[in-house]
Design an enzyme around this catalytic site. Sequence first.
Site, mmCIF file in Angstrom:
data_model
loop_
_atom_site.group_PDB
_atom_site.id
_atom_site.type_symbol
_atom_site.label_atom_id
_atom_site.label_comp_id
_atom_site.label_asym_id
_atom_site.label_seq_id
_atom_site.Cartn_x
_atom_site.Cartn_y
_atom_site.Cartn_z
ATOM 1 N N SER A 50 0.851 -1.193 0.000
ATOM 2 C CA SER A 50 0.000 0.000 0.000
ATOM 3 C C SER A 50 0.883 1.238 0.000
ATOM 4 O O SER A 50 1.900 1.281 0.696
ATOM 5 C CB SER A 50 -0.849 0.046 1.266
ATOM 6 N N ASN A 90 1.949 6.190 9.448
ATOM 7 C CA ASN A 90 1.201 6.873 10.521
ATOM 8 C C ASN A 90 1.670 6.317 11.859
ATOM 9 O O ASN A 90 2.253 5.223 11.915
ATOM 10 C CB ASN A 90 -0.311 6.598 10.361
ATOM 11 N N MET A 126 -1.163 -5.088 7.995
ATOM 12 C CA MET A 126 -2.130 -6.141 7.636
ATOM 13 C C MET A 126 -1.647 -7.031 6.488
ATOM 14 O O MET A 126 -2.459 -7.559 5.725
ATOM 15 C CB MET A 126 -3.462 -5.486 7.244
ATOM 16 N N SER A 127 -0.339 -7.187 6.356
ATOM 17 C CA SER A 127 0.161 -7.991 5.225
ATOM 18 C C SER A 127 1.478 -8.668 5.600
ATOM 19 O O SER A 127 1.828 -8.767 6.771
ATOM 20 C CB SER A 127 0.375 -7.087 4.005
ATOM 21 N N HIS A 184 -3.913 -1.131 -5.473
ATOM 22 C CA HIS A 184 -3.284 -2.430 -5.726
ATOM 23 C C HIS A 184 -3.719 -2.944 -7.102
ATOM 24 O O HIS A 184 -4.831 -3.426 -7.273
ATOM 25 C CB HIS A 184 -3.659 -3.436 -4.636
ATOM 26 N N HIS A 189 -7.216 5.494 5.523
ATOM 27 C CA HIS A 189 -6.398 4.757 4.559
ATOM 28 C C HIS A 189 -5.897 5.653 3.425
ATOM 29 O O HIS A 189 -4.763 5.539 2.990
ATOM 30 C CB HIS A 189 -7.213 3.591 3.990
ATOM 31 N N HIS A 241 -4.827 -9.452 0.210
ATOM 32 C CA HIS A 241 -4.842 -9.400 1.670
ATOM 33 C C HIS A 241 -5.899 -10.358 2.208
ATOM 34 O O HIS A 241 -6.905 -10.602 1.542
ATOM 35 C CB HIS A 241 -5.197 -7.983 2.152
ATOM 36 N N ALA A 243 2.993 -0.710 3.969
ATOM 37 C CA ALA A 243 2.794 0.483 4.788
ATOM 38 C C ALA A 243 2.381 -0.025 6.165
ATOM 39 O O ALA A 243 1.636 -1.005 6.262
ATOM 40 C CB ALA A 243 1.691 1.350 4.206
ATOM 41 N N TYR A 245 -7.917 -9.549 4.566
ATOM 42 C CA TYR A 245 -9.130 -8.768 4.878
ATOM 43 C C TYR A 245 -10.042 -8.593 3.664
ATOM 44 O O TYR A 245 -11.181 -8.168 3.813
ATOM 45 C CB TYR A 245 -8.782 -7.403 5.509
ATOM 46 N N GLU A 246 -9.537 -8.933 2.465
ATOM 47 C CA GLU A 246 -10.408 -8.902 1.287
ATOM 48 C C GLU A 246 -11.215 -10.200 1.177
ATOM 49 O O GLU A 246 -11.963 -10.377 0.218
ATOM 50 C CB GLU A 246 -9.563 -8.746 0.018
HETATM 51 N N1 HPA Z 1 -2.341 -0.400 11.457
HETATM 52 C C1 HPA Z 1 -2.447 -1.473 10.649
HETATM 53 N N2 HPA Z 1 -2.121 -1.441 9.365
HETATM 54 C C2 HPA Z 1 -1.657 -0.284 8.865
HETATM 55 C C3 HPA Z 1 -1.518 0.867 9.656
HETATM 56 C C4 HPA Z 1 -1.881 0.807 11.031
HETATM 57 O O1 HPA Z 1 -1.790 1.789 11.799
HETATM 58 N N3 HPA Z 1 -1.016 1.836 8.847
HETATM 59 C C5 HPA Z 1 -0.869 1.285 7.621
HETATM 60 N N4 HPA Z 1 -1.248 0.001 7.625
#
Ligand code: HPA
Length: 282
Positions: free
Chosen positions: A29, A242, A218-219, A65, A254, A87, A117, A89-90
């Site tokens: 991401s 972040n 998340m990956s 993506h 996001h 992912h 990310a 989560y998809e």
């Molecule tokens: N948490 C989980 N996944 C992420 C985050 C986060 O703060 N930032 C980017 N992907």
Amino acid sequence: MLSAETISFQKKISALGLQIPRAQVVLGSGFGNALEEAANYPGWNLVGDISFRDIGIVSSTAPDHAGKYRLFSRGNNSVIFQMGRLHGYEGNSPKAVTAPVMVPRLAGVENFLLTNAAGGLMAEYRPGDVMIIRDHVNLTGQNPLSGENPKRADGQDIGPRFPDMSNAYDQAWRNRIREELKGMRVHEGTYLGVAGPSFETPAEVSLFSRWGMQAVGMSTVWETIALCHSGARVAGLSLISNAGAGMSDEKLDHFVILDTCRAAAAKIVRGLFSAMEKELKL
Ligand code: HPA
């Protein structure tokens, strides 16, 4: 498993006039436009794209993506940039998520550089920093090697039933990448992989940082497990997009995260081209 996809992949690579690529970079991401922004990397030629769909791999639904491989050559060698990853989560299974790396792996690609990310869990981490992944914790509750031990097309096991994960993230690659990202703020730490798609609560972030984790995302962890099992050389890095939830006043969004990543992502991609040139002597 994966044999039809691997054969299609090999055919597409030959059709582009290439030998099996030496390395694959997975763009996470925020890295969606990084290749364009890092374009005309000296000494590398853009050869073409292979879409996941054309070789029987499902495409990603996540924003930013694309779902394709982009091939670059340098002399007789080539490398792959995977644009878009799948992912959990998809709604994808761990095996489906690992297919975009395992298809090229089974075709003979040996080196994998995974990017993502992630949320920073250290007070000193700032958006735009890089964290080279030294190790990970898989908190997703799932594992891509569950079920029958995965096999190659010839019926042989891809790797041991209980693979050793002591050196999942290759030390030489880690040193090389750190060297090539000089000029950026680079850390090294443990990546905690969660299932998502909800971001963490502040209580979870506080727990994870007290556990000694440095970044959360998340990956990546499933791809590393499947690749490590197969004996591939793996490196990973997180672009800190972040601060973890509750660590700053910012609300997590996001699309804001993707924006934060763009400038740093292009620098990282340039650094990865140089890292591959030097580490693989291309
Ligand atoms: N948490 C989980 N996944 C992420 C985050 C986060 O703060 N930032 C980017 N992907």
